[in-house]
Structures are given as C-alpha cells and as structure tokens.
Design a protein around this motif. Structure first.
Motif, PDB file in Angstrom:
ATOM      1  N   ARG A   1      -3.221 -23.879 -25.931  1.00  0.00           N
ATOM      2  CA  ARG A   1      -1.893 -24.115 -25.367  1.00  0.00           C
ATOM      3  C   ARG A   1      -0.897 -23.432 -26.288  1.00  0.00           C
ATOM      4  O   ARG A   1      -1.202 -23.186 -27.452  1.00  0.00           O
ATOM      5  N   PRO A   2       0.296 -23.131 -25.797  1.00  0.00           N
ATOM      6  CA  PRO A   2       1.255 -22.420 -26.654  1.00  0.00           C
ATOM      7  C   PRO A   2       1.522 -23.093 -27.986  1.00  0.00           C
ATOM      8  O   PRO A   2       1.899 -22.429 -28.954  1.00  0.00           O
ATOM      9  N   ASP A   3       1.294 -24.410 -28.072  1.00  0.00           N
ATOM     10  CA  ASP A   3       1.571 -25.119 -29.324  1.00  0.00           C
ATOM     11  C   ASP A   3       0.312 -25.694 -29.974  1.00  0.00           C
ATOM     12  O   ASP A   3       0.399 -26.490 -30.905  1.00  0.00           O
ATOM     13  N   VAL A   4      -0.861 -25.298 -29.472  1.00  0.00           N
ATOM     14  CA  VAL A   4      -2.125 -25.850 -30.000  1.00  0.00           C
ATOM     15  C   VAL A   4      -3.092 -24.711 -30.291  1.00  0.00           C
ATOM     16  O   VAL A   4      -3.352 -23.862 -29.432  1.00  0.00           O
ATOM     17  N   ASP A   5      -3.639 -24.680 -31.530  1.00  0.00           N
ATOM     18  CA  ASP A   5      -4.627 -23.679 -31.938  1.00  0.00           C
ATOM     19  C   ASP A   5      -5.984 -24.345 -32.164  1.00  0.00           C
ATOM     20  O   ASP A   5      -6.049 -25.486 -32.637  1.00  0.00           O
TER      21      ASP A   5
ATOM     22  N   VAL B   1       0.177 -13.729 -24.691  1.00  0.00           N
ATOM     23  CA  VAL B   1       1.085 -13.326 -25.770  1.00  0.00           C
ATOM     24  C   VAL B   1       2.207 -12.513 -25.137  1.00  0.00           C
ATOM     25  O   VAL B   1       1.994 -11.405 -24.656  1.00  0.00           O
ATOM     26  N   LYS B   2       3.417 -13.087 -25.107  1.00  0.00           N
ATOM     27  CA  LYS B   2       4.565 -12.409 -24.519  1.00  0.00           C
ATOM     28  C   LYS B   2       5.151 -11.450 -25.547  1.00  0.00           C
ATOM     29  O   LYS B   2       5.822 -11.861 -26.485  1.00  0.00           O
ATOM     30  N   VAL B   3       4.881 -10.178 -25.366  1.00  0.00           N
ATOM     31  CA  VAL B   3       5.385  -9.179 -26.314  1.00  0.00           C
ATOM     32  C   VAL B   3       6.438  -8.270 -25.684  1.00  0.00           C
ATOM     33  O   VAL B   3       6.984  -7.398 -26.359  1.00  0.00           O
TER      34      VAL B   3
ATOM     35  N   LYS C   1       6.153 -14.677 -28.357  1.00  0.00           N
ATOM     36  CA  LYS C   1       6.099 -15.999 -27.730  1.00  0.00           C
ATOM     37  C   LYS C   1       4.749 -16.151 -27.046  1.00  0.00           C
ATOM     38  O   LYS C   1       4.076 -15.176 -26.724  1.00  0.00           O
ATOM     39  N   PHE C   2       4.353 -17.419 -26.812  1.00  0.00           N
ATOM     40  CA  PHE C   2       3.110 -17.717 -26.106  1.00  0.00           C
ATOM     41  C   PHE C   2       3.433 -18.549 -24.877  1.00  0.00           C
ATOM     42  O   PHE C   2       4.253 -19.476 -24.937  1.00  0.00           O
ATOM     43  N   VAL C   3       2.806 -18.230 -23.731  1.00  0.00           N
ATOM     44  CA  VAL C   3       2.969 -19.016 -22.505  1.00  0.00           C
ATOM     45  C   VAL C   3       1.595 -19.275 -21.910  1.00  0.00           C
ATOM     46  O   VAL C   3       0.646 -18.507 -22.134  1.00  0.00           O
TER      47      VAL C   3
END
Length: 652
Positions: free
Chosen positions: A89-93, A132-134, A235-237
């Motif tokens: 998830r965008p906030d979980v690795d 990965v929003k680049v 950013k990650f989505v």
C-alpha cells in the motif's frame, strides 16, 4: 481493469545484480525470457517487449543504477507503469522474502537477483504493489534547434534566421493540431529580440493522447521532443487508482486574489481579500497546474488579475479552470505605475519583489483589489451591522434565562444584510369632487414646466458652447502646472526608490559581514562550504576547493550520475529533497556519502552556505554507522576476487 491487463502481461521484473540488471519477462502467467542486461540496454528491451509495467522492489535502487531511466521512459511512444511491489500500500512496505512466502507458500530467507526478478513480475501480475507516480498529468512538447550556432562566421546570422523561421513554422503547425484536437495547452516562446531558439508547449493530457496528434521529429537542424513532465517528488498510489485523475485541492477556505504575469518566466502574486500579500513566486515555463499548486497552499482563488488591457489566453484559461473572475485594467499598466505599487507594498508589508515578473503580478493583483475595495468595505460594514443586531438579540435572550447555545441558535437564522428600503408611491383614492378644476390646474403646471425645460435646454446649449471654447483656448500656464505636478510625483517615486535601495544596501552590508565571518571560520578549518549545483557549474573546479560539498536535488543527481561524481573526486553531497533514508543506502554502498539537507542545515537555500564542520562530520559518522556497519555480500565477493587476481599476478 488495469489489474486484469497486468495479469495477461507482458510484465518485466528487474532487480539489481552488481552493476547490471537481472530481468524476467512474464506473459500470460509464463516466464518467456530471463537474463542479465546492462543498464543502458534496459530501454531497448522495454521498446522491444512493450510491457504493461516494470516491476521493481525499490525505486531508489533503479534511479541509482540508471538515473536517466525516468526521462527515457517519459519519451516512449507508449505508456509503461513503474510498480514497486514491496509497497503493498502507499504507506506500507514489506520485504520481497515475506511477500514470496505469503503469496506462494514458501519458506525463503534470502532471494538472489535472478529469482527476485521473476517473483517481482509474478507478484505484479497478481496486483501486488503500488504505482510509482513519477510524472505529472501533463506532456511537454519542445521545438528547438538540433545543432548549436555559437561559433561565429559570415553565414551565422542567415542560419539563425532560417532556424528561427523553421521553429516558428513548426510551432504554428503544432498549435493548429492541438486546437483542432481540442487539447488544452499553454505555449511559451522567447521574444524575437532574444532570438528564437525554442518553443515549449505544456499540454494538459497524457503522452499517448499528445503523440496521437503530434509526432516526434528530428532533422538536420530542428527536432521535436515529446515527453512526460516529471513530478517534483515521487508519490505512490494504489493499482486501483491508476486511472483516477489527480486533483488539486485547496488546503484553506480563505478566498484569494491572484495576480498573474504569464510568459517564459511566469510571475504569481497571491493576496487575501484585505490586500495582504501571502506569496510572490516566479518560475520558468510554469504550467497552470503548477501555478494552482502554489495558490492552493493559501486558499481558493476567486479573482485572476492581469496588468494588460487584453488578457492572455493563459490567464483566461487559468480563470476558467477555477471558476474565478478575470480582471484586466482599462489600459496597460505602465512600468512606472507598477514600480510605484511594488515600492508601496514593499514599504507597508515588508515583502521582497525579486524580479519584474513578481512586480507585474503584484501590480495586477493590487490594482484589482484597490478597484474593488469600496464595494468590499461596504459589504463588511453591512455584515458587521447585521451581526451587531444579532448579538444584541442573543444577549436579550440570555438575560431572559435562555442558555448561550440556545440563544445563538435562535438568532443565527436572523442574521442577514438588510437591503435598502424601497420607496413606494401610494396612489390616493380618486376624488369625485372638483376633478375638472384639479385637472386644469395640473395642465397649467405642466405647461409652465415644459417652458422651463425649454429655457434650461437653451441655457445648457449656450453653456456647453462656452465650455468648449474655454477648452480650445486652454491656458498654457495650466499645462505647465500639470508638468510640475507630474515632476513632483516622479520625485516622490524616486525618493521612494532611494529609501528602498538604502534598505537593500543595509541588508547587503549585513550579509557581507556574515559572509566574511563565515569565510574566516572556513579558512580556519571550522566550517564546510556548501555550494548549490547548477547546470553551468564546473564540477572539476569544485573538487579543487578545500572542504567543499555539493548541494543537489535527487533529479540533479540522476542527471549528472553517481559514477561521474565519484570519478572526478566528489566524496560527499547534500541532497535537498530526500527524507527516506532507504533511498540513500545503495548510494552509500557505491562510495558516495549522501547527506539529507535537514540533518545539517535548516535555513533558506542560497548558492553558497557555510556549515559547522562538526555538524557535517557527525551526520556522516551517524549515516556511515547505519549504512556501512556490515559489508554487503557482492562487495565482499568483489574484494576477494580482486585480491586473488593481484596474488596470481604477483606469483607469475
């Protein structure tokens, strides 16, 4: 659905293997190809396979080994998503080992690069990971000269004219195609006096839509480049959000007046409805989305102002995007008038106007505020009056025993600005008596009034002729008075400039004293000097400066290249936009000591900064302990192989 497309593939999984990439290509659930490639061959493979996505386990490692990959992917004729599988998830690795054990029922403690590449592709096809929003949802079209004309020669001017003509022609052609396709865009072009070397379009659509209308081109003298616009920060989505439009929302409900000065360098001024300056900004080739990102940090724009009588298309489109009113003056504001406004605001509010673009944007916004101020003040007075009445009513209810909350709820619905009372004409009832007599009297009065009107019209015509005669014979002394008043106004403005420059000189003197103090400490060896990287900076000369450290962004580091920095002797750099330490680890292992700016400096960035030596050394020591406490297996293996080669050579 995007996840269903991923399941059929193709998907390329890649993992760092020394100084190369291990890769695996998954299509319809089967690995159809695997191997090891050089970083420079990655884009060639992507062009050949045309994958839906590239699966990775760490975006930092990818950019560290192949820093130009983002820019090159942004120029492809098709879209390829970067998916970091370990970002469940965008906030979980999660680690690759834990994901493989979880989804494939295995018990693995360590994966080699070849196996990691395969499982990255398989997990990505299963919908695991985050995009990965680049890139911004914008596309840049650049029309520019393909070769330099810097060297002199008899034919240089003619060649420059031919280049300018070609660029102008192609820009017109692209403009017509974009308008014909209904694509929203902004166009940035250098003034003719500066020479036409390039034209930039910012199109508000993805790269695929733009390439369907405009194709890249390269000839002997001109090239057209089409590329996605990289984001300021990564950013990650979630995978399910890949098709959702990225929206820009305001962080405050405060209403704003925004002055805009569009061009190659765009100026932005943000004011509240009381005329207070909240922000001044200028930047090159700023898209409207970029401008709104700046503005929405302070509130919601309700009025867009320009300093010209004819607003540009950029300003019109910006106002339409946010549903704001567009203000333009009756005539173009003069430079003297804009300078006077900038000086006035600088004195009253202490803001610094750094360049003409900020000045013009500020003048436009403040001019619109001054014109609207009487109406805004009237609104404020009426609202205050309504609230005063409501407060008295609430107090009366509290005195009678009602609770404060009930009293406020009771009167809240009564608060309104009372309109001005209308005067109504009340017709009296018709009187049946003496009607004929009254009618005769009224008719006589009407005749007398008509005669008076005729007399006044005659007097008006005579007076108007006399006034016109006086205007035609206007005394020259009055003109002299006007010139004198104009000169006095000019003197006042110049005196204001003098005061402004006095303050500027004082600030420069203070800065010079601080600089000298820091420089002396630097000469004594107590401080490091931090030098901000720029494109024209000679890196070889920087290496020669004792106790110097480069300050760069992650994008600049990617463009220059880690190997290049290490080869010329750069040992340490400070990064301005990195907060995640995990991104720094692979760079440290490469031998480049990378320090986040926040660990050593908390002031505003400038070209040259001095930092206490102990602060920098402590940061390097702490990061070194964290990242280099144990040798990585690949590095240890290389050291052993090097030792064996040296020993075998000595024996021979």
């Amino acid at each position: 659905m995007f996840i269903e497309e991923l399941s059929s593939g193709p998907v390329i999984g890649i993992d760092i293997n020394g100084r190369k990439f291990s890769y695996a290509i998954l299509s319809n659930g089967e690995i159809i190809e695997r191997g090891v490639i050089e970083p420079q061959d990655l884009i060639k493979m992507v062009k050949k396979v045309r994958p839906k996505a590239i699966a990775i386990d760490n975006i930092g490692e990818l950019m560290e080994l192949s820093p130009s990959v983002i820019k090159k992917l942004g120029r492809l004729p098709f879209n390829v998503y970067l998916i970091q599988v370990t970002k469940v998830r965008p906030d979980v690795d999660e680690t690759m080992e834990s994901l493989v054990n979880k989804y494939f029922g295995l018990n693995i403690t360590k994966l080699d690069p070849d196996t990691t590449a395969e499982y990255l592709a398989r997990l990505c096809a299963m919908g695991v990971g985050s995009i990965v929003k680049v890139y911004e949802p914008e596309t840049k079209i650049v029309v520019k000269a393909a070769i330099s004309t810097t060297p002199g020669g008899m034919s240089r001017n003619r060649f420059e004219r031919n280049i300018a003509h070609r660029i102008r022609y192609l820009a017109k052609e692209i403009k017509e195609k974009l308008e014909g396709s209904g694509l929203d865009y902004d166009m940035f072009i250098m003034p003719e006096s500066e020479g036409l070397r390039s034209v930039v379009f910012i199109v508000y659509a993805d790269r695929g839509a733009v390439r369907s209308v405009v194709r890249p081109r390269k000839s002997m003298d001109i090239k057209i480049i089409i590329e996605s616009v990289p984001t300021d920060s990564i950013k990650f989505v979630e995978l399910t959000e890949q098709e959702s439009a990225e929206s820009i929302s305001a962080v405050k409900d405060r209403k704003l007046i925004v002055g805009i000065d569009p061009g190659i360098v765009t100026g932005v001024a943000v004011l509240d409805l009381n005329g207070n300056v909240l922000a001044l900004h200028s930047g090159k080739n700023l898209s409207r989305r970029h401008v709104l990102k700046i503005v929405y940090q302070y509130g919601i724009p309700i009025l867009i102002a320009v300093d010209t009588a004819k607003p540009s298309d950029y300003a019109k489109k910006l106002a339409a995007m946010v549903g704001a009113v567009l203000y333009n003056p009756d005539r173009d504001l003069s430079i003297a008038e804009k300078s006077e406004i900038a000086i006035k605001i600088s004195r009253e509010q202490g803001v610094t106007v750094k360049d003409p673009h900020m000045r013009d944007a500020l003048a436009a916004a403040y001019k619109s505020f001054i014109q609207l101020k009487p109406k805004l003040d009237r609104v404020e007075e009426e609202v205050k009056r309504a609230y005063v009445r409501a407060i008295d009513d609430a107090k009366a209810l509290v005195i009678k025993g009602m609770s404060i909350k009930q009293a406020i709820d009771e009167v809240s619905g009564r608060i309104e600005v009372q309109p001005q009372q209308e005067v109504k004409l009340v017709s009296p009832e018709k009187c049946e008596c003496e009607c004929d007599k009254l009618r005769d009297e009224y008719e006589n009065v009407i005749k007398a009034l008509n005669a008076e009107i005729e007399r006044l019209n005659k007097l008006y015509n005579e007076t108007r002729e006399r006034v016109e005669e006086l205007i035609n014979n206007y005394d020259i002394e009055v003109r002299k008075d006007q010139v004198v008043r104009s000169l006095y106004a000019r003197i006042d403005m110049l005196e204001g400039d003098i005061e402004k420059y006095k303050l500027r000189i004082k600030d420069l003197e203070n800065n010079m004293r601080n600089l000298m103090s820091n420089f002396l400490e630097y000469l004594r060896g107590n401080k490091y000097v931090l030098i901000r990287y720029s494109e024209g900076l000679d890196l070889n000369s920087i290496v020669q400066i004792h106790n110097s450290i480069l300050v760069m962004s992650i994008g600049e580091l990617m463009n220059v290249g880690i190997d290049k920095l290490i080869n010329i002797g750069v040992n340490s750099i400070v990064l301005t936009d990195i907060n995640d330490k995990n991104v720094l680890r692979p760079v440290w292992k490469r031998g480049l000591r990378v320090i986040p700016l926040g660990m050593v400096y908390d002031g505003s960035l400038s070209d040259v900064m001095f930092i206490d030596r102990a602060v920098v050394n402590n940061a390097i020591e702490n990061l070194g302990k964290e990242f280099l406490s144990a040798l990585d297996e690949d590095r240890l293996r290389r050291m052993i192989n090097d030792y064996r080669r040296l020993r075998s050579g000595a024996l021979e």
